[in-house]
Design a protein around this motif. Structure first.
Motif, PDB file in Angstrom:
ATOM      1  N   TYR A 158       0.726  -1.670  -0.328  1.00 32.39           N
ATOM      2  CA  TYR A 158       0.335   0.096  -0.267  1.00 32.39           C
ATOM      3  C   TYR A 158       1.149   1.338  -0.123  1.00 32.39           C
ATOM      4  O   TYR A 158       0.805   2.118  -0.212  1.00 32.39           O
ATOM      5  N   CYS A 159       2.281   1.498   0.645  1.00 33.25           N
ATOM      6  CA  CYS A 159       2.356   2.617   0.889  1.00 33.25           C
ATOM      7  C   CYS A 159       3.474   2.736  -0.560  1.00 33.25           C
ATOM      8  O   CYS A 159       3.867   3.613  -0.764  1.00 33.25           O
TER       9      CYS A 159
ATOM     10  N   LEU B  24       1.176   4.346  -2.821  1.00 32.75           N
ATOM     11  CA  LEU B  24       0.950   5.359  -2.425  1.00 32.75           C
ATOM     12  C   LEU B  24       2.352   6.441  -3.071  1.00 32.75           C
ATOM     13  O   LEU B  24       1.571   7.839  -3.682  1.00 32.75           O
TER      14      LEU B  24
ATOM     15  N   ASN C 110       2.060   7.100  -6.140  1.00 29.89           N
ATOM     16  CA  ASN C 110       0.740   8.061  -6.695  1.00 29.89           C
ATOM     17  C   ASN C 110       1.477   9.481  -6.432  1.00 29.89           C
ATOM     18  O   ASN C 110       1.187  10.287  -6.905  1.00 29.89           O
ATOM     19  N   ILE C 111       2.075   9.199  -4.932  1.00 24.98           N
ATOM     20  CA  ILE C 111       2.354  10.910  -4.563  1.00 24.98           C
ATOM     21  C   ILE C 111       3.336  11.598  -4.952  1.00 24.98           C
ATOM     22  O   ILE C 111       3.630  12.936  -6.117  1.00 24.98           O
TER      23      ILE C 111
ATOM     24  N   LYS D 290       2.543  15.358   2.822  1.00 29.83           N
ATOM     25  CA  LYS D 290       0.843  14.787   1.730  1.00 29.83           C
ATOM     26  C   LYS D 290       1.161  13.010   2.203  1.00 29.83           C
ATOM     27  O   LYS D 290       0.197  12.241   2.895  1.00 29.83           O
ATOM     28  N   TYR D 291       2.467  12.703   2.494  1.00 29.94           N
ATOM     29  CA  TYR D 291       2.870  10.880   2.367  1.00 29.94           C
ATOM     30  C   TYR D 291       1.379  10.665   4.116  1.00 29.94           C
ATOM     31  O   TYR D 291       1.578  10.433   4.041  1.00 29.94           O
ATOM     32  N   TYR D 292       2.294  11.613   4.521  1.00 30.44           N
ATOM     33  CA  TYR D 292       2.179  10.954   6.982  1.00 30.44           C
ATOM     34  C   TYR D 292       0.852  11.270   6.947  1.00 30.44           C
ATOM     35  O   TYR D 292       0.857  10.743   7.396  1.00 30.44           O
ATOM     36  N   GLN D 293       0.432  12.672   5.992  1.00 30.46           N
ATOM     37  CA  GLN D 293      -1.005  13.142   6.624  1.00 30.46           C
ATOM     38  C   GLN D 293      -1.986  11.348   5.786  1.00 30.46           C
ATOM     39  O   GLN D 293      -2.971  11.790   6.779  1.00 30.46           O
ATOM     40  N   GLU D 294      -1.543  11.176   5.148  1.00 32.86           N
ATOM     41  CA  GLU D 294      -2.617   9.627   4.567  1.00 32.86           C
ATOM     42  C   GLU D 294      -2.974   9.052   5.069  1.00 32.86           C
ATOM     43  O   GLU D 294      -1.569   8.618   5.944  1.00 32.86           O
TER      44      GLU D 294
ATOM     45  N   ARG E   9      -3.498   4.847   8.164  1.00 33.08           N
ATOM     46  CA  ARG E   9      -4.015   3.256   7.362  1.00 33.08           C
ATOM     47  C   ARG E   9      -3.084   3.395   6.523  1.00 33.08           C
ATOM     48  O   ARG E   9      -3.363   1.482   5.543  1.00 33.08           O
ATOM     49  N   LYS E  10      -2.402   3.792   7.251  1.00 31.98           N
ATOM     50  CA  LYS E  10      -0.076   3.098   5.995  1.00 31.98           C
ATOM     51  C   LYS E  10      -0.294   1.714   6.645  1.00 31.98           C
ATOM     52  O   LYS E  10       1.019   1.106   6.058  1.00 31.98           O
TER      53      LYS E  10
END
Length: 490
Positions: A404-405, A408, A411-412, A444-448, A450-451
């Protein structure tokens, strides 16, 4: 009163010779001629406990079934007496008297249980005749044989399917009548008088606990309650003075103790008024030919040797029950974790806490359903399976979090990578802009949400994989900046 039910005395239905059960053709001929629905009452109990006397009373006779007055047992196999039903003119009452359990002359407990199981399967009312009181031994024996009856019925199902009108030719369990002979206890509980039925219900009541030893106490009781939803209990005093017991079948009622006479009368009244017609699945009422088919089928299965002996059946029963208990426990664990866990979870501690809670419930389910788990073999097996489940969940959690990470991050940071390829940062000051953009995207990554637990490690791996890109941009930035200053100096 129809001629078809006129039998002057009992005949042997199933002969027991040297441990072999053989159906008597003469008895089958009698059955095949009975077209009326049958009420079938069978009695089982220890040797010389007065079973035959009760059955003779139901037949309306003092003599008939052999009453053993010596240490030698009389009834061998299963004897049958078909008489007109005293209260249902369109029914025939079939009485089945069995040889006593625990005959020292025979020395074959396996043979005992086969006859016991047949009595349960053939009857619509099953009379369990024991001495003095209801104890654990009597309960365990009834439980084992009920399970054995279930197995015999299962083994017979394919043969019964071939019988006419018998797509569902599976007999229901009979009503249970527990008779206690020479009863000496006071019918009291907590200082209050209770009925015989109360005494039976109290004796079969499970205890509320999850302790393994208590489960061995509870399981037979729970199964007997399930197999015999309709239960009745009768207690009998001694019939007469000890010295006269050998002449029981010749004595008149006025020579017997009044309480015993009243108790026998109450027993007969209940059987005559409340014993139901023998019925098969689908509501089929059993007549003589149907009962004949049942007898032949069950005895053939026993003779084939497919039915395990008593000791083996207890071991097999324990194994079957415990395997089922393990499966139920695992299914409960899977259900609970399926409801509680959504992978990836944020921390390993959270996952382990959820596992522990579900594991405790799983062990409770196992304990409730297990039976005689010697050396806790199956409990240990369950523990091993749950540990494997935990390990697998932890591995899945890592993989799902990592996947998932990674997706993500792609994507980011994907647009940034495209910008690098297009040379957006290949200019003086480009590295500072690249670092600035990288920090924005990291935020932005940290804000997502359920990582999962791989969030930081996956990010660091990604950033490390891009260090060469950052270095290239830095070198380009430095070179272009130097050239720019050089040009400015000219």
């Amino acid at each position: 009163m129809e001629p078809e039910t006129q039998m002057p005395g009992p005949v042997c239905l199933i002969e027991n010779t040297k441990g072999q059960l053989v159906v008597n053709p003469e008895a089958l001929k009698i059955l095949s001629a009975i077209t009326q629905p049958l009420v079938v009452v069978a009695i089982v109990g220890l040797c010389r406990t007065g079973k035959s006397y009760l059955m003779n009373q139901l037949a309306g006779k003092n003599k008939g079934f052999s009453v053993g007055s010596t240490v030698q047992t009389h009834t061998k196999g299963i004897w049958m007496w078909c008489v007109p039903h005293p209260k249902k003119s369109d029914h025939t009452l079939v009485l089945l008297d069995t040889e006593g359990l625990g005959d020292v002359e025979k020395g074959d407990k396996n043979n005992d249980t086969q006859i016991f199981a047949l009595a349960i399967l053939l009857s619509s009312t099953f009379v369990y005749n024991t001495i003095n009181k209801i104890d654990q031994r009597a309960i365990d024996l009834l439980y084992y044989v009920t399970e054995l009856s279930d197995l015999l019925r299962t083994l017979s199902s394919s043969d019964l399917d071939e019988v006419e009108d018998a797509a569902d030719f599976v007999s229901f369990y009979p009503d249970l009548v527990w008779t206690l002979r020479d009863f000496y206890l006071s019918l009291q509980a907590d200082g209050q008088l209770i009925t015989a039925d109360d005494y039976l219900e109290n004796s079969l009541r499970p205890k509320q606990d999850t302790d393994q030893n208590l489960q061995n106490f509870n399981l037979p009781r729970l199964c007997i309650q399930k197999f015999f939803p309709i239960k009745k209990c009768f207690v009998f005093d001694l019939p007469t003075h000890q010295k006269k017991l050998t002449q029981l079948e010749t004595l008149n009622n006025d020579e017997l103790y009044p309480d015993f006479v009243r108790q026998v009368t109450d027993f007969c009244y209940y059987i005559f008024h409340y014993s139901k017609t023998k019925t098969l699945s689908g509501g089929i009422e059993v007549n003589g030919p149907y009962l004949e088919s049942l007898v032949l089928t069950y005895v053939n299965v026993i003779s084939s040797g497919d039915l395990p002996c008593m000791e083996n059946s207890v071991l097999a029963l324990a194994q079957t029950k415990n395997l089922t208990a393990v499966k139920k426990a695992i299914a409960h664990y899977d259900q609970q974790m399926g409801q509680k866990v959504q992978l990836p979870v944020e921390t390993l501690l959270e996952l382990l806490d959820l596992h522990s809670a579900s594991e405790i419930e799983a062990f409770e389910v196992f304990t409730k359903n297990s039976f005689k788990d010697v050396d806790q073999r199956f409990q240990k097996e369950l523990k091993t399976l749950l540990k494997a489940k935990q390990d697998d969940l932890c591995k899945q959690n890592l993989e799902i979090s990592s996947d998932y990470c990674s997706a993500l991050l792609q994507n980011i940071f994907g647009p940034l990578e495209e910008d690098v390829k297009r040379g957006i940062y290949s200019k003086p000051g480009g590295h500072r802009l690249f670092i600035q953009k990288t920090e924005e995207l990291k935020a932005k990554y940290y804000q997502e949400p359920r990582k999962g637990i791989q969030a930081e490690e996956t990010l660091q791996k990604y950033l490390q994989s891009k260090e060469s890109v950052s270095n290239t941009i830095l070198q380009t930035d430095l070179a272009l900046t130097a050239r720019e200053k050089e040009m400015e100096g000219h």
